[in-house]
Each structure stands twice: as structure tokens, then as C-alpha cells.
Design a protein around this motif. Structure first.
Motif, PDB file in Angstrom:
ATOM      1  N   THR A  54       8.800 -47.284 -61.817  1.00 18.68           N
ATOM      2  CA  THR A  54      10.134 -47.231 -61.245  1.00 18.68           C
ATOM      3  C   THR A  54      10.920 -48.492 -61.590  1.00 18.68           C
ATOM      4  OG1 THR A  54       9.463 -48.284 -59.163  1.00 18.68           O
ATOM      5  CG2 THR A  54       9.291 -45.884 -59.283  1.00 18.68           C
ATOM      6  N   ASN A  56      14.416 -50.700 -59.794  1.00 18.77           N
ATOM      7  CA  ASN A  56      15.349 -50.871 -58.676  1.00 18.77           C
ATOM      8  C   ASN A  56      14.768 -50.515 -57.313  1.00 18.77           C
ATOM      9  OD1 ASN A  56      17.572 -51.883 -60.224  1.00 18.77           O
ATOM     10  ND2 ASN A  56      17.745 -49.812 -61.082  1.00 18.77           N
ATOM     11  N   GLY A  57      13.461 -50.590 -57.171  1.00 16.19           N
ATOM     12  CA  GLY A  57      12.846 -50.372 -55.870  1.00 16.19           C
ATOM     13  C   GLY A  57      13.277 -51.411 -54.849  1.00 16.19           C
ATOM     14  N   ASP A  58      13.614 -52.609 -55.321  1.00 24.97           N
ATOM     15  CA  ASP A  58      14.075 -53.670 -54.423  1.00 24.97           C
ATOM     16  C   ASP A  58      15.415 -53.336 -53.776  1.00 24.97           C
ATOM     17  OD1 ASP A  58      15.189 -53.931 -57.062  1.00 24.97           O
ATOM     18  OD2 ASP A  58      15.832 -55.968 -56.565  1.00 24.97           O
ATOM     19  N   LYS A  59      16.166 -52.434 -54.364  1.00 27.49           N
ATOM     20  CA  LYS A  59      17.468 -52.043 -53.814  1.00 27.49           C
ATOM     21  C   LYS A  59      17.333 -50.952 -52.746  1.00 27.49           C
ATOM     22  CE  LYS A  59      20.118 -53.564 -57.783  1.00 27.49           C
ATOM     23  NZ  LYS A  59      19.100 -54.456 -58.272  1.00 27.49           N
ATOM     24  N   HIS A  60      16.153 -50.369 -52.646  1.00 26.29           N
ATOM     25  CA  HIS A  60      15.862 -49.349 -51.632  1.00 26.29           C
ATOM     26  C   HIS A  60      14.501 -49.645 -51.011  1.00 26.29           C
ATOM     27  CE1 HIS A  60      19.262 -46.673 -52.423  1.00 26.29           C
ATOM     28  NE2 HIS A  60      19.135 -47.064 -53.678  1.00 26.29           N
ATOM     29  N   PRO A  61      14.395 -50.767 -50.268  1.00 26.30           N
ATOM     30  CA  PRO A  61      13.079 -51.170 -49.750  1.00 26.30           C
ATOM     31  C   PRO A  61      12.441 -50.155 -48.800  1.00 26.30           C
ATOM     32  CG  PRO A  61      14.832 -52.543 -48.826  1.00 26.30           C
ATOM     33  CD  PRO A  61      15.457 -51.694 -49.896  1.00 26.30           C
ATOM     34  N   ASP A  62      13.250 -49.416 -48.056  1.00 29.69           N
ATOM     35  CA  ASP A  62      12.665 -48.413 -47.157  1.00 29.69           C
ATOM     36  C   ASP A  62      11.965 -47.320 -47.946  1.00 29.69           C
ATOM     37  OD1 ASP A  62      13.617 -49.854 -45.020  1.00 29.69           O
ATOM     38  OD2 ASP A  62      15.282 -48.491 -44.590  1.00 29.69           O
ATOM     39  N   MET A  64      10.948 -47.534 -51.100  1.00 26.55           N
ATOM     40  CA  MET A  64       9.825 -48.152 -51.818  1.00 26.55           C
ATOM     41  C   MET A  64       8.638 -48.300 -50.873  1.00 26.55           C
ATOM     42  SD  MET A  64       8.904 -49.117 -54.767  1.00 26.55           S
ATOM     43  CE  MET A  64       7.572 -50.028 -55.497  1.00 26.55           C
ATOM     44  N   THR A  68       4.985 -46.656 -51.311  1.00 30.72           N
ATOM     45  CA  THR A  68       3.779 -47.487 -51.236  1.00 30.72           C
ATOM     46  C   THR A  68       2.827 -46.925 -50.179  1.00 30.72           C
ATOM     47  OG1 THR A  68       5.020 -49.430 -51.931  1.00 30.72           O
ATOM     48  CG2 THR A  68       2.919 -49.823 -50.818  1.00 30.72           C
ATOM     49  N   ASP A  81       6.977 -51.208 -60.245  1.00 33.62           N
ATOM     50  CA  ASP A  81       8.427 -51.310 -60.126  1.00 33.62           C
ATOM     51  C   ASP A  81       8.905 -52.534 -60.888  1.00 33.62           C
ATOM     52  OD1 ASP A  81      10.976 -50.371 -58.912  1.00 33.62           O
ATOM     53  OD2 ASP A  81      10.931 -52.375 -58.017  1.00 33.62           O
ATOM     54  N   GLY A  82       9.933 -52.369 -61.657  1.00 36.33           N
ATOM     55  CA  GLY A  82      10.519 -53.478 -62.390  1.00 36.33           C
ATOM     56  C   GLY A  82      10.841 -53.076 -63.811  1.00 36.33           C
TER      57      GLY A  82
END
Length: 167
Positions: A54, A56-62, A64, A68, A81-82
Motif C-alpha cells: 500500500t 499513503n496508509g499514514d493518511k488513513h491511520p484508522d 491502516m 493491521t 506501506d510506503g
């Protein structure tokens, strides 16, 4: 090459790859359906692996966090992610054994086309934009039912999209 496979973390297990951007509609890309299908088909000791790549997982932490959590007890499912270079991304796609997309709807289906272009077998929902270039001769198409999108999505609640057969 063997060096690329090693550098990209690919081992001897039969490896499935699914990738998506969190800035796209996650519900439409259906990663939770992908996890359900994989865990129904394979156990942790089956010498298979699913990589979910994936960005942009950091932009949708919930979301992500939910992804997980959904994979927490499965060592054979790896979340990555990255961003990686375009060259490494294509080498990853070329290095896996199959690319899978159990999407509800696709626009163009670029990741599917890229996998096909590098010779990686593709398994995908037999619905939406990807059907412009996919057929039963060049892909394994997953059957689906058309269902209402329903409320709570970016898309119209009365719209339809695919519910791929996950078993």
C-alpha cells in the motif's frame, strides 16, 4: 533475478500480491475481502504468502490500523506501506507468483495491466474497467454479484458494484 527477489524480500513461498493506494476508496479496493479470501483458502503453514503493498496508509491511520489488526495473527500475510521506486515496484510485481485484485469496482485497472504486461498471472474480479483488457483466456476471473453500494460511501448509495465471490 534472484538478487532482486532477495532484495525485495521474496522467498520460496508461492506469493500473491495485492496493492492499492489509501487515497483511493479503500472500500472499493476491498483489501478486507482479499484477506478473507486468502485466509479461507490458505493456512499459515501452507507455504504461501500474501503481500499487501500500500501507499499513503499514514493518511488513513484508522483504516491502516484495521488492516493491521485483520492480519495480526497471520505471519503469512505481510503489509508493506510506503513508496518504492517505480523500477522496484515493477520488479516486485514481476517477482511474485500471482497478482490478485478482488475489487468491487475498477477504473482502468492499471495494477492489473502492469502485472499482465510483465507476465505475472492475474486473478481479479470479472467486473469493471479491467474487463476492457481481461478475459478468460488471459486471466482468472472471479465471479461476483452486483450489490447496492449503500450509505456511508463516497459513491451514490443507490449505485451498484461487485461483491466478488471470496470462497
Amino acid at each position: 533475478t534472484a538478487e532482486d527477489r532477495n532484495r525485495l524480500g521474496l522467498d520460496g513461498r508461492f506469493t500473491f500480491l495485492f496493492s492499492f493506494d489509501f487515497l483511493s476508496t479503500v472500500q472499493r479496493k476491498n483489501p478486507f475481502g482479499m484477506i478473507e479470501a486468502y485466509t479461507t483458502a490458505f493456512g499459515p503453514l501452507d507455504e504461501t504468502r500474501l503481500i499487501i503493498k500500500t501507499i499513503n496508509g499514514d493518511k488513513h491511520p484508522d483504516l491502516m490500523g484495521e488492516l493491521t489488526w485483520a492480519t495480526l495473527d497471520r505471519t503469512d500475510i505481510e503489509l508493506r506501506d510506503g513508496y518504492i521506486s517505480a523500477t522496484d515496484r515493477l520488479k516486485l510485481v514481476a517477482g511474485v507468483d500471482a497478482y490478485v485484485s478482488l475489487h468491487r469496482s475498477e477504473g482502468l485497472g492499471l495494477t492489473l495491466a502492469e502485472a499482465m504486461a510483465v507476465g505475472t498471472p492475474v486473478i481479479a474480479t470479472g467486473y469493471s474497467g479491467n474487463m476492457d483488457f481481461m478475459n478468460t483466456e488471459n486471466s482468472l476471473l472471479v465471479e461476483y454479484d452486483l450489490v447496492s453500494i449503500g450509505p456511508g460511501s463516497f459513491y451514490p448509495a443507490n449505485g451498484k458494484w461487485a461483491a466478488p465471490n471470496l470462497v
